[in-house]
Write an enzyme that holds these catalytic residues in place. Structure first.
Site, PDB file in Angstrom:
ATOM      1  N   SER A 279      29.922 -26.350   2.351  1.00  0.00           N
ATOM      2  CA  SER A 279      30.940 -26.298   3.396  1.00  0.00           C
ATOM      3  C   SER A 279      32.315 -26.220   2.747  1.00  0.00           C
ATOM      4  O   SER A 279      32.517 -26.744   1.654  1.00  0.00           O
ATOM      5  CB  SER A 279      30.843 -27.554   4.265  1.00  0.00           C
ATOM      6  OG  SER A 279      32.093 -27.872   4.844  1.00  0.00           O
ATOM      7  N   GLU A 292      19.010 -19.889   8.802  1.00  0.00           N
ATOM      8  CA  GLU A 292      19.686 -19.634  10.084  1.00  0.00           C
ATOM      9  C   GLU A 292      19.862 -18.136  10.333  1.00  0.00           C
ATOM     10  O   GLU A 292      19.726 -17.660  11.461  1.00  0.00           O
ATOM     11  CB  GLU A 292      21.036 -20.360  10.126  1.00  0.00           C
ATOM     12  CG  GLU A 292      20.858 -21.877  10.279  1.00  0.00           C
ATOM     13  CD  GLU A 292      22.147 -22.668  10.050  1.00  0.00           C
ATOM     14  OE1 GLU A 292      23.231 -22.071  10.068  1.00  0.00           O
ATOM     15  OE2 GLU A 292      22.028 -23.891   9.829  1.00  0.00           O
TER      16      GLU A 292
END
Ligand code: ARG
Length: 460
Positions: A279, A292
Site C-alpha cells: 500500500s 483480485e
C-alpha cells in the site's frame, strides 16, 4: 491508382474522414495477416488448378503474397487506414509489388467469404492455444493437490463451516470445471470446422471453383453448405466468447475463494510475495491484487460476449458492416482470458495452506454433527431424522458450554444419548470424518489420491 480505393471509379467524393475513423479496422484485423495470406495463396492455387487464372499470373501472385508476409513478419509493412482492412491492404500492396497480375487474385471471392475464413482459422488456432493454457492451470492444481490430500480444512456452504474436507479435494473441484472448459473449446473447434471460402459475396460463384480443395488445404473438415449462412454466420465467435466467459468465471470464483481464505479474518492460506502488492500509505499491508484482478477480469469477458450477441441480434441476411467489430471483441476476450489463465497458474503455485489454522477451523462450527447423526444411524439403527434431532441437541449442549464437539467427554455426550461407548469419540475427529467420505467423488484421502492418479494421466 496507388492511393485510390478499389471502388474509387464509382464515387464522386472521398470517403468521410470521420467514417474512416471508425470504419477502418486495419489496426485490429492486421492480426489476421497470416490467415489472410495463407487463404489467398490456397485460393490462388485453386484458381490455377481449375484453369480460372493462368499459371504465370498465379505464380506471381503467390510469390508476391509470400513477400508481403515476410514484410509484415519483419515489421516493414505500412498498414494504411484508407484501405480499411487487412484484405485490401494486402491486395493493394500486391499491386505495388507485382503490378497488374495482382488483379487476378480476387476472382471468385469477396471480402465477405475472405474475412470469415480468416477469422475462423484464427479462432481455431487461438482455441488450441487456450487449451494449452488451461492445461497449465490444471497441472498447477494437481501439483498443489498432491501435497495436500491430508490437509484438513472446513468445507463451506453459505460461507459457514459445513463439513471437513481436504484442501486437495477443494482444489480439484476447479480441475473438473476447467476440464469442462476444455471440452467447450474442443467442441467449438469441431463446430466451426467448415470452410466458407468460395461463398463469395453471398450467392456463391459462376466460376468452376473447387471448394473441397481449398477447404482441405486450409485444414477444414468440409466446405460450408449455404453461401448466405457462410458469410453471415458469427456463431463461432459467440461460441468462443461464451467458452471464454465461462472459463473466466471459473477462475474468478477460484480467485474469490483465495481472497477470502487469505483475508485476516480467515487466514487459511498465504501467498508468495510475488503475488502480493503493498500500500502507498499503510506500511504493513500485503494485498492480493493479482487474485483480485483475476476475479474482476471476467467482467471484460462477459462484456465482449454480450456485445457480440447484441451486434448479431436482428441482423438481416446476409453480410453487414455491423459484424466488423467481431474481431476486436474476440481479440480482447482472448487476450484477457489468456493473461488471466497464465496468472492463475502462478497464483495457484504460490499458495501455501496454513495447515494449523485450517485444522482448527475444521473443528469449529460443529462440523462433525452430521457424522454423529450418521453414527447413530449405522450403530444404533435409528432413523436419520431421529439421529439428526439427537445430534442437534448435542450441538446445543456444546454451544452452551462453549466447547467444540471434539472437546466433549463421553459422559457429556451420554447426557444427550445414553446408550454409547468410547467408539463414538472417533466420530468427532475431523480427519476421520473426512476419510469416511469414500463415496465416489467424495473427499476421503484414498479417493482423492486415485483421482489425482487419473488426472495426471489425462492431463499429460
Ligand atoms: N473488414 C470487413 C469485416 O471485417 C471485411 C468484409 C467487408 N465486406 C464488405 N462488404 N464491406 O467485416
Amino acid at each position: 491508382m496507388k492511393n485510390k480505393t478499389i471502388w474509387s471509379n464509382r464515387f464522386k467524393n472521398k470517403t468521410s474522414l470521420s467514417f474512416q475513423k471508425i470504419g477502418s479496422s486495419i489496426h485490429i484485423d492486421k492480426r489476421l495477416y497470416e490467415q489472410d495470406i495463407a487463404a489467398s495463396i490456397v485460393h490462388t492455387q485453386m484458381l490455377m488448378k481449375q484453369k480460372i487464372i493462368g499459371t504465370k499470373d498465379g505464380t506471381k501472385i503467390i510469390d508476391g503474397l509470400k513477400k508481403i508476409k515476410s514484410l509484415i513478419d519483419k515489421g516493414n509493412f505500412e498498414f494504411k487506414d484508407k484501405f480499411e482492412d487487412i484484405h485490401l491492404n494486402v491486395e493493394k500492396k500486391l499491386f505495388e509489388i507485382i503490378g497488374p497480375s495482382a488483379g487476378f487474385l480476387h476472382t471468385a471471392r469477396s471480402r465477405n467469404d475472405q474475412v470469415v475464413t480468416d477469422f475462423k482459422l484464427w479462432i481455431k488456432n487461438a482455441s488450441k492455444e487456450i487449451l494449452k493454457d488451461i492445461t497449465l492451470v490444471m497441472k498447477s492444481i494437481i501439483k498443489k493437490a498432491e501435497k495436500n490430500t491430508d490437509t484438513v480444512m472446513p468445507g463451506l456452504t453459505h460461507l459457514k463451516n459445513a463439513q471437513p474436507i481436504s484442501f486437495a479435494h477443494y482444489l480439484l473441484s476447479y480441475y473438473e470445471m476447467l476440464k469442462r472448459d476444455k471440452n467447450r473449446f474442443e467442441n467449438n473447434i469441431k463446430l466451426l470446422d467448415e470452410c466458407p471460402l468460395g461463398s463469395a459475396a453471398l450467392s456463391g460463384t459462376s466460376y468452376k471453383i473447387d471448394r473441397n480443395y481449398t477447404s482441405k488445404k486450409l485444414g477444414f473438415k468440409k466446405p460450408t453448405a449455404n453461401s448466405m449462412d457462410a458469410v453471415s454466420d458469427r456463431d463461432f465467435a459467440i461460441d468462443f466468447l461464451y467458452a471464454s466467459a465461462v472459463c473466466a468465471m471459473h477462475l474468478s470464483r477460484l480467485a474469490e475463494d483465495f481472497i477470502i481464505y487469505n483475508s485476516d479474518a480467515f487466514n487459511l492460506i498465504s501467498f508468495n510475495d510475488s503475488m502480493l502488492t503493498g500500500s502507498s500509505i499503510m506500511p504493513q499491508k500485503k494485498n492480493p491484487d493479482p487474485a483480485e484482478l483475476i476475479r474482476g477480469k471476467v467482467g471484460i469477458n462477459y462484456g465482449k460476449l454480450n456485445a457480440m450477441l447484441t451486434i448479431m441480434k436482428g441482423l438481416p441476411m446476409s453480410y453487414f458492416k455491423d459484424m466488423q467489430d467481431d474481431k476486436e471483441l474476440v481479440f480482447d476476450g482472448h487476450d484477457t482470458l489468456k493473461n488471466t489463465l497464465t496468472l492463475s497458474a502462478e497464483l495457484i503455485n504460490s499458495v501455501k495452506p496454513n495447515k494449523g489454522i485450517m485444522l482448527l477451523m475444521a473443528n469449529k462450527g460443529y462440523t462433525t454433527a452430521t457424522d454423529f447423526a450418521d453414527y447413530l444411524v449405522k450403530v444404533k439403527k435409528l432413523s436419520f431424522r431421529e439421529s439428526y434431532t439427537i445430534s442437534s441437541k448435542l450441538v446445543n449442549f456444546a454451544e452452551k458450554n462453549k466447547k467444540m464437539l471434539s472437546d466433549l467427554t463421553l459422559e457429556e455426550i451420554k447426557k444427550i444419548y445414553k446408550d454409547l461407548d468410547r467408539s463414538v469419540l472417533k466420530v468427532f475427529d475431523v480427519k476421520n470424518s473426512m476419510n469416511l467420505k469414500k463415496s465416489y467423488g467424495g473427499t476421503s484421502e484414498s479417493n482423492v489420491k486415485s483421482m489425482i492418479k487419473k488426472y495426471k494421466k489425462e492431463s499429460k
